[in-house]
Design an enzyme around this catalytic site. Structure first.
Site, mmCIF file in Angstrom:
data_model
loop_
_atom_site.group_PDB
_atom_site.id
_atom_site.type_symbol
_atom_site.label_atom_id
_atom_site.label_comp_id
_atom_site.label_asym_id
_atom_site.label_seq_id
_atom_site.Cartn_x
_atom_site.Cartn_y
_atom_site.Cartn_z
ATOM 1 N N LYS A 41 0.847 -1.212 0.000
ATOM 2 C CA LYS A 41 0.000 0.000 0.000
ATOM 3 C C LYS A 41 0.873 1.249 0.000
ATOM 4 O O LYS A 41 0.666 2.167 -0.794
ATOM 5 C CB LYS A 41 -0.899 0.001 1.250
ATOM 6 C CG LYS A 41 -1.540 1.345 1.551
ATOM 7 C CD LYS A 41 -2.455 1.291 2.759
ATOM 8 C CE LYS A 41 -1.808 1.545 4.090
ATOM 9 N NZ LYS A 41 -1.447 2.945 4.374
ATOM 10 N N ASN A 42 1.845 1.286 0.901
ATOM 11 C CA ASN A 42 2.606 2.515 1.081
ATOM 12 C C ASN A 42 3.651 2.747 -0.007
ATOM 13 O O ASN A 42 4.239 3.829 -0.084
ATOM 14 C CB ASN A 42 3.252 2.546 2.474
ATOM 15 C CG ASN A 42 2.191 2.743 3.556
ATOM 16 O OD1 ASN A 42 1.038 3.052 3.248
ATOM 17 N ND2 ASN A 42 2.582 2.562 4.814
ATOM 18 N N ARG A 77 -4.749 10.941 4.619
ATOM 19 C CA ARG A 77 -3.765 12.019 4.617
ATOM 20 C C ARG A 77 -2.637 11.788 3.619
ATOM 21 O O ARG A 77 -1.957 12.743 3.230
ATOM 22 C CB ARG A 77 -3.243 12.313 6.025
ATOM 23 C CG ARG A 77 -3.035 11.127 6.898
ATOM 24 C CD ARG A 77 -2.400 11.512 8.191
ATOM 25 N NE ARG A 77 -1.253 12.352 7.938
ATOM 26 C CZ ARG A 77 -1.118 13.595 8.341
ATOM 27 N NH1 ARG A 77 -2.037 14.166 9.057
ATOM 28 N NH2 ARG A 77 -0.030 14.282 8.052
ATOM 29 N N CYS A 97 -4.461 12.674 13.200
ATOM 30 C CA CYS A 97 -5.229 11.431 13.080
ATOM 31 C C CYS A 97 -5.019 10.615 14.346
ATOM 32 O O CYS A 97 -4.347 11.064 15.275
ATOM 33 C CB CYS A 97 -4.835 10.662 11.822
ATOM 34 S SG CYS A 97 -3.282 9.797 11.951
ATOM 35 N N ARG A 121 0.919 14.589 13.284
ATOM 36 C CA ARG A 121 1.375 14.398 11.912
ATOM 37 C C ARG A 121 1.431 15.682 11.085
ATOM 38 O O ARG A 121 0.706 15.845 10.094
ATOM 39 C CB ARG A 121 0.523 13.332 11.220
ATOM 40 C CG ARG A 121 0.480 12.050 12.026
ATOM 41 C CD ARG A 121 -0.210 10.931 11.316
ATOM 42 N NE ARG A 121 0.559 10.437 10.190
ATOM 43 C CZ ARG A 121 0.123 9.482 9.375
ATOM 44 N NH1 ARG A 121 -1.053 8.949 9.541
ATOM 45 N NH2 ARG A 121 0.886 9.064 8.389
ATOM 46 N N ASP A 149 4.727 0.670 12.050
ATOM 47 C CA ASP A 149 3.499 0.064 11.531
ATOM 48 C C ASP A 149 3.319 -1.391 11.984
ATOM 49 O O ASP A 149 2.306 -2.014 11.669
ATOM 50 C CB ASP A 149 3.467 0.141 9.993
ATOM 51 C CG ASP A 149 3.250 1.564 9.504
ATOM 52 O OD1 ASP A 149 2.826 2.414 10.301
ATOM 53 O OD2 ASP A 149 3.518 1.826 8.312
ATOM 54 N N VAL A 189 8.658 6.876 16.629
ATOM 55 C CA VAL A 189 8.241 7.536 15.387
ATOM 56 C C VAL A 189 6.948 8.327 15.620
ATOM 57 O O VAL A 189 6.853 9.499 15.269
ATOM 58 C CB VAL A 189 8.078 6.525 14.239
ATOM 59 C CG1 VAL A 189 7.647 7.236 12.955
ATOM 60 C CG2 VAL A 189 9.382 5.774 13.998
ATOM 61 N N ARG A 194 -8.748 -0.516 5.114
ATOM 62 C CA ARG A 194 -7.931 0.508 4.461
ATOM 63 C C ARG A 194 -6.596 -0.063 4.006
ATOM 64 O O ARG A 194 -6.017 0.414 3.026
ATOM 65 C CB ARG A 194 -7.640 1.669 5.433
ATOM 66 C CG ARG A 194 -8.857 2.463 5.801
ATOM 67 C CD ARG A 194 -8.456 3.649 6.623
ATOM 68 N NE ARG A 194 -7.519 4.493 5.877
ATOM 69 C CZ ARG A 194 -7.098 5.661 6.276
ATOM 70 N NH1 ARG A 194 -7.511 6.161 7.423
ATOM 71 N NH2 ARG A 194 -6.260 6.370 5.557
HETATM 72 N N1 EPU Z 1 6.902 14.549 10.867
HETATM 73 C C1 EPU Z 1 7.124 15.865 11.155
HETATM 74 N N2 EPU Z 1 7.017 16.779 10.147
HETATM 75 C C2 EPU Z 1 6.724 16.407 8.863
HETATM 76 C C3 EPU Z 1 6.502 15.064 8.582
HETATM 77 C C4 EPU Z 1 6.610 14.144 9.602
HETATM 78 O O1 EPU Z 1 7.412 16.214 12.298
HETATM 79 O O2 EPU Z 1 6.654 17.291 8.000
HETATM 80 C C5 EPU Z 1 6.986 13.553 11.944
HETATM 81 C C6 EPU Z 1 5.678 12.764 12.117
HETATM 82 O O3 EPU Z 1 4.752 13.447 12.929
HETATM 83 C C7 EPU Z 1 6.202 11.476 12.712
HETATM 84 C C8 EPU Z 1 7.532 11.262 11.989
HETATM 85 O O4 EPU Z 1 7.920 12.562 11.533
HETATM 86 O O5 EPU Z 1 6.435 11.658 14.096
HETATM 87 C C9 EPU Z 1 7.487 10.313 10.830
HETATM 88 O O6 EPU Z 1 6.408 10.631 9.972
HETATM 89 P P1 EPU Z 1 6.442 10.353 8.401
HETATM 90 O O7 EPU Z 1 6.358 11.637 7.673
HETATM 91 O O8 EPU Z 1 7.600 9.456 8.064
HETATM 92 O O9 EPU Z 1 5.075 9.551 8.196
HETATM 93 P P2 EPU Z 1 4.196 9.571 6.875
HETATM 94 O O10 EPU Z 1 5.083 9.698 5.705
HETATM 95 O O11 EPU Z 1 3.084 10.534 7.023
HETATM 96 C C10 EPU Z 1 4.293 7.000 6.362
HETATM 97 C C11 EPU Z 1 3.316 5.875 6.261
HETATM 98 C C12 EPU Z 1 2.787 5.520 7.645
HETATM 99 C C13 EPU Z 1 3.977 5.140 8.524
HETATM 100 C C14 EPU Z 1 5.000 6.289 8.549
HETATM 101 C C15 EPU Z 1 6.253 5.961 9.324
HETATM 102 C C16 EPU Z 1 2.330 6.093 4.068
HETATM 103 C C17 EPU Z 1 1.127 6.363 3.244
HETATM 104 N N3 EPU Z 1 2.216 6.237 5.383
HETATM 105 O O12 EPU Z 1 3.558 8.108 6.898
HETATM 106 O O13 EPU Z 1 1.957 4.371 7.469
HETATM 107 O O14 EPU Z 1 3.531 4.858 9.825
HETATM 108 O O15 EPU Z 1 5.382 6.632 7.205
HETATM 109 O O16 EPU Z 1 6.885 4.851 8.802
HETATM 110 O O17 EPU Z 1 3.372 5.707 3.545
HETATM 111 C C18 EPU Z 1 0.156 2.937 7.927
HETATM 112 O O18 EPU Z 1 0.376 2.376 6.838
HETATM 113 O O19 EPU Z 1 -0.625 2.449 8.794
HETATM 114 C C19 EPU Z 1 0.829 4.196 8.218
HETATM 115 C C20 EPU Z 1 0.390 5.034 9.155
#
Ligand code: EPU
Length: 425
Positions: free
Chosen positions: A22-23, A93, A117, A122, A309, A331, A401
């Site tokens: 998915k990701n 998101r 969320c 996030r 995850d 994380v 999802r």
């Molecule tokens: N963060 C910031 N600022 C930003 C972006 C992130 O402070 O601009 C923080 C976040 O709040 C968090 C950390 O950095 O504490 C990591 O967040 P990240 O941006 O890596 O998460 P994401 O890209 O929004 C993806 C996956 C998530 C997975 C995370 C971490 C997708 C669609 N989503 O989210 O997957 O948990 O990386 O590996 O790829 C899931 O599949 O259930 C899921 C939540």
């Protein structure tokens, strides 16, 4: 609203094939927007989140078709409405990862600012910092992020680390935008997750010039245009880890096919510490649980560390370990909504800040429980497989999802899960 009724305990045995990630699929679908024409993606899972992203891409002016066999075509010849509306972004998101490609392709994009969320606040500040450094002008209006590049994007050296390390979708956004920027971009502290590696590999097949793939330092030499692509996404390591935890907690033996063990070393390491045998074979592995298993300390971290995850699913497993474990979430420090629900099933979990002390118990007992997010729901299903009695998991739309027909696939391994209508709203 559907619920799962799970009769336990069961012992899982047999073979399951893991679906496409998915990701990885979501940002790769966004990458297809960079190239006018028809792209074909193979191995895209049939999930609610993919449907939401399809809806998003359709309303940009593109055409997305999805076949039963996981083939998804995107006709990105025309993009006449580069907007990510609130009604779609609030459902998922990850919609935010159209920011980078649309900025690069159309010179302007509006995306509803994602809210928090169930797993945390996030923010997307790092995405915006990175895009600004490429020359984007960004402001917020009526809850929308509006990004424009009157002068076009220009390569830059960008540090993308934040308080919790790298950002997965932030890296995806900046990386996609940089492929069409003028000159060289260097992203330091880039996410190294296999899904980002897959995205970068796909972009290179489209004609991008990215090196350092898989490392925290990505170097991107901008090109004038990219071409459409045919690309197969990698298998879902989180789905594989979920089946591993399920096999382990039921003392079962499951062969997991279409699974890249090399992307899962931290998970395999913890399973072996717990006393679960993981043996590589064919295009996957066999996971064999033991009658009683050992505690283990788990700290989630960006890749190659243990994935956040899988934190909830492994907490369900450790709830039945012979001793005490500590699970630390580095994380998403608040990602613990499953703790109180697992305790309703007679687990003994105590939250201390961003850590949970897991005192192993001899058995879990069925109860009605509430799914709160995708991975927390998976943890409740795993606990239900091992618990005595009929566990009812409410709000299973969360699990749909990210897992395709999870109940049918568990049932083929010997689980007794039925999907029923009705349940607590
Ligand atoms: N963060 C910031 N600022 C930003 C972006 C992130 O402070 O601009 C923080 C976040 O709040 C968090 C950390 O950095 O504490 C990591 O967040 P990240 O941006 O890596 O998460 P994401 O890209 O929004 C993806 C996956 C998530 C997975 C995370 C971490 C997708 C669609 N989503 O989210 O997957 O948990 O990386 O590996 O790829 C899931 O599949 O259930 C899921 C939540």
């Amino acid at each position: 609203m559907d619920v799962f009724r799970i009769e336990g305990p069961v012992r899982l045995a047999g073979h399951v094939d893991i679906n496409g990630s998915k990701n990885a699929s979501l940002p790769i679908m966004a990458a297809a927007l960079l190239a006018p024409g028809n792209s074909t993606l193979l191995g895209v899972p049939r999930l609610a989140d993919i449907s939401v992203f399809k809806e998003l891409i359709d309303q940009l002016g593109c055409k997305v078709e999805r076949r039963e066999d996981g083939v998804l075509t995107i006709d990105a010849t025309k993009i006449d409405n580069p907007v990510g509306p609130y009604d779609i972004v609030r459902k998922m998101r990850a919609s935010v990862c159209i920011l980078g490609p649309l900025l690069a392709r159309c010179g302007r994009v509006e995306v509803s600012m994602p809210g928090g969320c169930a797993i945390g606040d996030r923010p997307i500040d790092l995405h915006l910092i990175g895009l600004r450094q490429l020359g984007a002008q960004i402001h917020l209006k009526n809850g929308y992020v509006i990004a424009e590049t009157p002068q076009g994007l220009k390569g830059a050296s960008i540090f993308l680390g934040g308080p919790y390390g790298s950002t997965v979708l932030g890296t995806a956004n900046v990386l996609m935008a940089a492929t069409l920027a003028k000159g060289r971009t260097i992203i330091e502290s880039a996410a190294c997750e296999p899904e980002i590696t897959d995205l970068a590999n796909c972009l290179n097949v489209m004609g991008a010039r990215i090196s350092g793939i898989g490392s925290p330092r990505l170097v991107i030499d901008g090109v004038n245009h990219l071409h459409p692509v045919q690309y197969r996404v990698i298998p879902d390591r989180i789905e594989a880890g979920t089946f591993m935890a399920a096999a382990a907690i039921t003392g079962g033996e499951v062969h997991i096919g279409h699974c890249r063990l090399e992307d899962m070393m931290a998970v395999v390491d913890r399973l072996r510490i717990i006393g679960i045998a993981v043996e590589a074979n064919g295009d996957g592995c066999t996971v064999a649980g033991a009658e009683s298993f050992q505690p283990a300390d788990i700290t989630t971290q960006p890749y190659p560390g243990f994935p956040t995850d899988l934190q909830a699913q492994f907490m369900a497993l450790l709830a039945l370990a012979h001793g005490n474990s500590i699970v630390v979430e580095k994380v998403f420090p608040d990602r613990f909504l499953h703790v109180a629900e697992l305790n309703r099933m007679a687990a003994n979990l105590r939250k201390e800040g961003s850590a949970v002390i897991v005192a192993g118990v001899k058995k879990l007992v069925a109860a009605p429980v509430m799914a709160s997010d995708l991975r927390a729901s998976a943890a409740l299903v795993i606990a239900g497989l091992a618990a005595e009695g009929a566990t009812i998991v409410n709000r299973v739309y969360h699990i749909d999802r990210g897992y395709e027909r999870i109940e049918e696939r568990f049932n083929l391994l010997g689980a007794k899960i039925s999907r029923e209508e009705g349940g607590t709203v």
